[in-house]
Design a protein around this motif. Sequence first.
Motif, PDB file in Angstrom:
ATOM      1  N   GLY A   1      -0.873   2.939   2.067  1.00 16.25           N
ATOM      2  CA  GLY A   1      -1.791   2.316   3.025  1.00 16.25           C
ATOM      3  C   GLY A   1      -2.185   0.913   2.612  1.00 16.25           C
ATOM      4  O   GLY A   1      -2.135  -0.021   3.417  1.00 16.25           O
ATOM      5  N   ILE A   2      -2.536   0.739   1.343  1.00 15.59           N
ATOM      6  CA  ILE A   2      -2.998  -0.576   0.858  1.00 15.59           C
ATOM      7  C   ILE A   2      -1.841  -1.579   0.868  1.00 15.59           C
ATOM      8  O   ILE A   2      -2.027  -2.756   1.171  1.00 15.59           O
ATOM      9  CB  ILE A   2      -3.660  -0.431  -0.540  1.00 15.59           C
ATOM     10  N   THR A   3      -0.619  -1.123   0.560  1.00 12.80           N
ATOM     11  CA  THR A   3       0.547  -2.016   0.570  1.00 12.80           C
ATOM     12  C   THR A   3       0.790  -2.540   1.986  1.00 12.80           C
ATOM     13  O   THR A   3       0.969  -3.750   2.188  1.00 12.80           O
ATOM     14  CB  THR A   3       1.809  -1.282   0.069  1.00 12.80           C
ATOM     15  N   LEU A   4       0.761  -1.635   2.955  1.00 11.79           N
ATOM     16  CA  LEU A   4       1.010  -2.054   4.344  1.00 11.79           C
ATOM     17  C   LEU A   4      -0.110  -2.955   4.850  1.00 11.79           C
ATOM     18  O   LEU A   4       0.136  -3.971   5.498  1.00 11.79           O
ATOM     19  CB  LEU A   4       1.150  -0.837   5.257  1.00 11.79           C
ATOM     20  N   LEU A   5      -1.338  -2.574   4.519  1.00 14.61           N
ATOM     21  CA  LEU A   5      -2.494  -3.372   4.967  1.00 14.61           C
ATOM     22  C   LEU A   5      -2.449  -4.771   4.348  1.00 14.61           C
ATOM     23  O   LEU A   5      -2.693  -5.771   5.027  1.00 14.61           O
ATOM     24  CB  LEU A   5      -3.787  -2.639   4.582  1.00 14.61           C
ATOM     25  N   SER A   6      -2.111  -4.849   3.057  1.00 15.27           N
ATOM     26  CA  SER A   6      -2.049  -6.147   2.362  1.00 15.27           C
ATOM     27  C   SER A   6      -0.991  -7.062   2.972  1.00 15.27           C
ATOM     28  O   SER A   6      -1.160  -8.281   3.000  1.00 15.27           O
ATOM     29  CB  SER A   6      -1.704  -5.979   0.885  1.00 15.27           C
ATOM     30  N   SER A   7       0.112  -6.442   3.441  1.00 19.29           N
ATOM     31  CA  SER A   7       1.208  -7.266   3.953  1.00 19.29           C
ATOM     32  C   SER A   7       0.793  -8.081   5.181  1.00 19.29           C
ATOM     33  O   SER A   7       1.434  -9.065   5.523  1.00 19.29           O
ATOM     34  CB  SER A   7       2.420  -6.396   4.280  1.00 19.29           C
ATOM     35  N   TYR A   8      -0.289  -7.667   5.855  1.00 18.77           N
ATOM     36  CA  TYR A   8      -0.774  -8.436   7.009  1.00 18.77           C
ATOM     37  C   TYR A   8      -1.583  -9.653   6.561  1.00 18.77           C
ATOM     38  O   TYR A   8      -1.760 -10.597   7.307  1.00 18.77           O
ATOM     39  CB  TYR A   8      -1.648  -7.563   7.910  1.00 18.77           C
ATOM     40  N   PHE A   9      -2.126  -9.605   5.343  1.00 15.73           N
ATOM     41  CA  PHE A   9      -3.018 -10.676   4.884  1.00 15.73           C
ATOM     42  C   PHE A   9      -2.401 -11.573   3.814  1.00 15.73           C
ATOM     43  O   PHE A   9      -2.814 -12.711   3.642  1.00 15.73           O
ATOM     44  CB  PHE A   9      -4.320 -10.075   4.334  1.00 15.73           C
ATOM     45  N   PHE A  10      -1.459 -11.043   3.049  1.00 17.07           N
ATOM     46  CA  PHE A  10      -0.870 -11.814   1.940  1.00 17.07           C
ATOM     47  C   PHE A  10       0.643 -11.941   2.114  1.00 17.07           C
ATOM     48  O   PHE A  10       1.273 -11.114   2.759  1.00 17.07           O
ATOM     49  CB  PHE A  10      -1.153 -11.132   0.590  1.00 17.07           C
ATOM     50  N   SER A  11       1.192 -12.987   1.481  1.00 19.61           N
ATOM     51  CA  SER A  11       2.648 -13.135   1.471  1.00 19.61           C
ATOM     52  C   SER A  11       3.100 -13.288   0.016  1.00 19.61           C
ATOM     53  O   SER A  11       2.269 -13.247  -0.894  1.00 19.61           O
ATOM     54  CB  SER A  11       3.065 -14.347   2.310  1.00 19.61           C
ATOM     55  N   GLY A  12       4.394 -13.463  -0.192  1.00 18.68           N
ATOM     56  CA  GLY A  12       4.911 -13.631  -1.554  1.00 18.68           C
ATOM     57  C   GLY A  12       5.194 -12.301  -2.221  1.00 18.68           C
ATOM     58  O   GLY A  12       5.342 -11.271  -1.550  1.00 18.68           O
TER      59      GLY A  12
END
Lengths: 212, 218
Positions: free
Chosen positions: B14-25
Amino acid sequence: MSISTNPWVWIMGIGMVSLFSFIYKENAAYRFFEHVFVGAAAGYFLQMNYVNILDRAWIPLVAKGRYSLLIPIFLGLLLYTRFFKRYAWLSRWATSFMIGIGVGISSFGMINAQLIRQASAAMMPFLVKDKLGVILWTRSANNTLMILGTLSVLVYFFFSYTPKGPVKEVTHFGRWVMMLTFGVAFGNVVMGRISLLLGAFERIFGTWLGLL
Amino acid sequence: MRREIPLIITFVVGITLLSSYFFSGTIPGTTWVLAKVATDITGWGIIVTAFAAGLASVNLIRIHAEKIARKRQDWINSVALVVSLAVFFVVGVYVKHYPKNISMRTFSQNIFDNIYSPYGAAMFAILGFYVASASYRAFRARSFEASLLLGAAVLMMLGSAPIGVLLWNQFPIISGWLLNVVNSTGQRGINIGLAIGAFATAMRLLIGLDRGHLGSGE
């Protein structure tokens, strides 16, 4: 037109008439064709998922050596541990994986599409003017209704406080707006079902019996 | 252990998918690109869901096979279900592996066009009758709110049906206003409330406060 001689059309016609017979009373013919439909839907769904596994997991794993795909295959197989009482707890891993994906995708989607965009769409001017500065009364009235309606529905769903006095009146207005919304949704559903019914009648009376 | 690992899986995914909307790299400390990892995980989800669909079918077959084996009441219907499931599955799989077999492709098209599609349409059309009769009982104008609901529904139907225009040419305009203004207002309010509720539920699942999906027991 004349009655169809195609056996497939007869299978369709007899099945549809049997399914419609449920409107009068539940009967053996209805139950039989209901089971045929459930089996067909399950088989079709199963075949689509078989193709998904083949195209998305098996072929890339075997043909392209994408070994990372062993993870979802392993998780998918763990779901079947439900049939063995001793190892049934392992199926939770796959369930948790799917829940994690649902949470990750939906939480952002909900906040972005449902909350932020809907809230920003609700921020509209009470008074709408044209280029010459003349107030457009109809659009202004619609905007006012939309702003007050949205706020009153939100107030209706605010359960942390028992509404009293003027706030209670606001919740009443919110309830009226929701009732109108449900009425519109209900009207649309009925119209949708009627169009399906007309399509079904066209198949029975036109394609099968050749009366249309 | 039996409960902790699933909670960790939900959190990490969940946190990986959620983070992908806010962070890149890349993910810190690794060479894995976050967006790529998120795309891979979503693709894996489709594969696991496909296995879950298989599980559902296995359950369905088990229940009906038992009914057939013990010759319970209406077991012949269970035979119809299992046979129809098997035919649709086998034909679909065969066509996938041998797409050039014209006779099997025609057969596949025939069972889809003359069984699956019309029977589905008939099943959903039947619901139309039941929606109408149930709504008559439920929404009889016994209160002001019920009258609003019934009035909006009748106006929508008159606005969409050709007879409505024949009766009064303003019905489509009224139904258009109801759809675009009143319906949008109500939907917007409901959707905002829904989003807040869904987000709260998602956060509860993510941090392990909500564990209903793990079931009871160890």
